[in-house]
Motif scaffolding. Structure first.
Motif, PDB file in Angstrom:
ATOM      1  N   VAL A 116       0.814  -1.215   0.000  1.00 12.06           N
ATOM      2  CA  VAL A 116       0.000   0.000   0.000  1.00 12.06           C
ATOM      3  C   VAL A 116       0.848   1.265   0.000  1.00 12.06           C
ATOM      4  O   VAL A 116       0.348   2.348  -0.337  1.00 12.06           O
ATOM      5  CB  VAL A 116      -0.971   0.021   1.202  1.00 12.06           C
ATOM      6  N   ALA A 117       2.120   1.157   0.389  1.00 16.20           N
ATOM      7  CA  ALA A 117       2.994   2.333   0.419  1.00 16.20           C
ATOM      8  C   ALA A 117       4.449   1.872   0.440  1.00 16.20           C
ATOM      9  O   ALA A 117       4.755   0.724   0.777  1.00 16.20           O
ATOM     10  CB  ALA A 117       2.691   3.211   1.628  1.00 16.20           C
ATOM     11  N   SER A 118       5.333   2.804   0.101  1.00 14.18           N
ATOM     12  CA  SER A 118       6.767   2.492   0.099  1.00 14.18           C
ATOM     13  C   SER A 118       7.559   3.781   0.239  1.00 14.18           C
ATOM     14  O   SER A 118       7.199   4.812  -0.350  1.00 14.18           O
ATOM     15  CB  SER A 118       7.153   1.778  -1.204  1.00 14.18           C
ATOM     16  N   TRP A 119       8.616   3.726   1.042  1.00 12.54           N
ATOM     17  CA  TRP A 119       9.555   4.847   1.179  1.00 12.54           C
ATOM     18  C   TRP A 119      10.915   4.346   0.741  1.00 12.54           C
ATOM     19  O   TRP A 119      11.412   3.335   1.250  1.00 12.54           O
ATOM     20  CB  TRP A 119       9.611   5.323   2.624  1.00 12.54           C
ATOM     21  N   THR A 120      11.540   5.057  -0.202  1.00 15.40           N
ATOM     22  CA  THR A 120      12.859   4.677  -0.695  1.00 15.40           C
ATOM     23  C   THR A 120      13.721   5.917  -0.817  1.00 15.40           C
ATOM     24  O   THR A 120      13.342   6.878  -1.487  1.00 15.40           O
ATOM     25  CB  THR A 120      12.773   3.988  -2.070  1.00 15.40           C
ATOM     26  N   GLY A 121      14.872   5.899  -0.140  1.00 11.04           N
ATOM     27  CA  GLY A 121      15.746   7.057  -0.203  1.00 11.04           C
ATOM     28  C   GLY A 121      16.993   6.872   0.638  1.00 11.04           C
ATOM     29  O   GLY A 121      17.211   5.820   1.234  1.00 11.04           O
ATOM     30  N   ARG A 122      17.781   7.910   0.695  1.00 11.61           N
ATOM     31  CA  ARG A 122      19.015   7.890   1.482  1.00 11.61           C
ATOM     32  C   ARG A 122      18.909   8.914   2.599  1.00 11.61           C
ATOM     33  O   ARG A 122      18.605  10.073   2.349  1.00 11.61           O
ATOM     34  CB  ARG A 122      20.222   8.157   0.580  1.00 11.61           C
ATOM     35  N   MET A 123      19.170   8.456   3.818  1.00 13.85           N
ATOM     36  CA  MET A 123      19.040   9.307   4.991  1.00 13.85           C
ATOM     37  C   MET A 123      20.003   8.826   6.061  1.00 13.85           C
ATOM     38  O   MET A 123      20.238   7.620   6.195  1.00 13.85           O
ATOM     39  CB  MET A 123      17.596   9.277   5.515  1.00 13.85           C
ATOM     40  N   ASP A 124      20.534   9.752   6.824  1.00 17.58           N
ATOM     41  CA  ASP A 124      21.422   9.405   7.932  1.00 17.58           C
ATOM     42  C   ASP A 124      20.703   8.443   8.875  1.00 17.58           C
ATOM     43  O   ASP A 124      19.542   8.654   9.220  1.00 17.58           O
ATOM     44  CB  ASP A 124      21.818  10.684   8.684  1.00 17.58           C
ATOM     45  N   VAL A 125      21.410   7.392   9.295  1.00 16.15           N
ATOM     46  CA  VAL A 125      20.776   6.375  10.147  1.00 16.15           C
ATOM     47  C   VAL A 125      20.332   6.953  11.482  1.00 16.15           C
ATOM     48  O   VAL A 125      19.454   6.384  12.140  1.00 16.15           O
ATOM     49  CB  VAL A 125      21.729   5.184  10.387  1.00 16.15           C
ATOM     50  N   HIS A 126      20.900   8.082  11.894  1.00 18.27           N
ATOM     51  CA  HIS A 126      20.508   8.693  13.158  1.00 18.27           C
ATOM     52  C   HIS A 126      19.186   9.437  13.054  1.00 18.27           C
ATOM     53  O   HIS A 126      18.642   9.868  14.078  1.00 18.27           O
ATOM     54  CB  HIS A 126      21.612   9.643  13.640  1.00 18.27           C
ATOM     55  N   GLU A 127      18.657   9.580  11.839  1.00 18.54           N
ATOM     56  CA  GLU A 127      17.378  10.259  11.639  1.00 18.54           C
ATOM     57  C   GLU A 127      16.321   9.341  11.020  1.00 18.54           C
ATOM     58  O   GLU A 127      15.124   9.641  11.075  1.00 18.54           O
ATOM     59  CB  GLU A 127      17.569  11.480  10.725  1.00 18.54           C
ATOM     60  N   PHE A 128      16.760   8.217  10.457  1.00 19.18           N
ATOM     61  CA  PHE A 128      15.845   7.347   9.718  1.00 19.18           C
ATOM     62  C   PHE A 128      14.724   6.805  10.592  1.00 19.18           C
ATOM     63  O   PHE A 128      13.603   6.584  10.122  1.00 19.18           O
ATOM     64  CB  PHE A 128      16.639   6.203   9.082  1.00 19.18           C
ATOM     65  N   HIS A 129      14.989   6.579  11.883  1.00 21.60           N
ATOM     66  CA  HIS A 129      13.957   6.037  12.761  1.00 21.60           C
ATOM     67  C   HIS A 129      12.763   6.976  12.868  1.00 21.60           C
ATOM     68  O   HIS A 129      11.635   6.541  13.137  1.00 21.60           O
ATOM     69  CB  HIS A 129      14.529   5.751  14.151  1.00 21.60           C
TER      70      HIS A 129
END
Length: 300
Positions: A116-129
């Motif tokens: 139903v949805a998907s997020w795909t990208g690059r982000m610092d692991v300290h902010e991804f949560h």
């Protein structure tokens, strides 16, 4: 494409072959089909024959609170909005976040296995949560399964520290029956667990236990192959990337753990729950407009 092979020609051949996979094998229309269906693809052709992708209904960004901002170049795509009587799960593959590295992926499946949805990208692991927490809230406090290998362990730790999320972190059923420790949360990919997880996803795809809507996810599934190594072994991976495949596989493993949704249509007297209800409607209105077209009946 060969000049004389126009759409009418392809449609005629497809009717004769009666199989999209055979059509791609014998008459590939692009480089992806030519490369992926050359005989060593991991996922069964039957799964692709019944796979029908579609354009998302909304594309944009999402923050920690689950609030949406529409953007044509956004990393968050939705094919179905969150429904108050539906349960969901998030399969999460975590990457380091470097600009030229792998992408982090969040795949959202409903109880019936529909993407139903998907997020795909690059982000610092300290902010991804924070992104995971936002999608978790938007989709009815969805169950969260994070691949805890490498950088994923840090993400799991940060999610576990969030009181509102902690109770919805997935735990491998094999670890039930004993005291749960911090490192029991999430999914660990190893030589022992990788192949069974992929086999399970393949079975889901062939039996419509998982329905893929994303074109990019379908492409990664097509590119996921058995690669011979110098040592005579077989390596299972997608090239150049398989992040969406792994996140989808984790989500598929969790389908039996979804349970009841955490957001319902609540009584007006329940202030806390009713606030969740109004917030979710506001998010739907940001997608569909004030009438929440096609969904208004579920909110009456």
């Amino acid at each position: 494409m060969v000049p004389e092979r126009d759409d009418a020609w392809y449609q005629g051949k497809l009717l004769k072959l009666r199989s999209a996979t055979k059509m791609a094998q014998e008459y590939p229309s692009n480089d992806v089909e030519c490369f992926a269906l050359s005989g060593s693809a991991f996922f069964s052709p039957e799964g692709f024959d019944i796979m029908e992708t579609s354009d998302p209904i909304w594309v944009g960004e999402i923050d920690q609170a689950g609030d949406l901002v529409e953007s044509i170049s956004g990393r968050f795509s939705m094919w179905e909005p969150p429904l108050p009587d539906q349960g969901y799960c998030l399969g999460v593959d975590v990457a380091e976040g470097k600009a030229n590295g792998d992408a982090s992926v969040i795949q959202v499946l409903n109880r019936e296995g529909v993407q139903v949805a998907s997020w795909t990208g690059r982000m610092d692991v300290h902010e991804f949560h924070l992104v995971i927490a936002g999608i978790h809230r938007l989709y009815n406090r969805a169950v969260i399964g994070v691949e805890r290998n490498n950088h994923g362990a840090s993400v799991v730790k940060r999610l576990h520290a969030m009181v509102e999320v902690r109770g919805r972190l997935w735990i491998d059923p094999a670890k039930f029956g004993r005291r749960v420790r911090h490192h029991d949360y999430g999914w660990t990919t190893s030589t022992r667990t990788r192949k069974p997880m992929l086999d399970d996803l393949n079975e889901h795809l062939c039996e419509l236990g998982v329905k893929v809507n994303s074109d990019s996810t379908r492409t990664e599934l097509l590119n996921f192959r058995r690669w011979p190594t110098r040592g005579g072994q077989i390596k299972l991976e997608g090239r150049p990337h398989d992040d969406e495949v792994m996140a989808l596989g984790i989500a598929a493993m969790m389908l039996g753990s979804i349970g009841a949704p955490r957001v319902e249509v609540f009584d007006e007297e329940d202030d806390d729950d009713n606030a969740d209800n109004h917030w979710l409607r506001q998010q739907l209105e940001s997608i569909y407009g004030p009438e929440v077209r096609g969904l208004d009946s579920v909110w009456r």
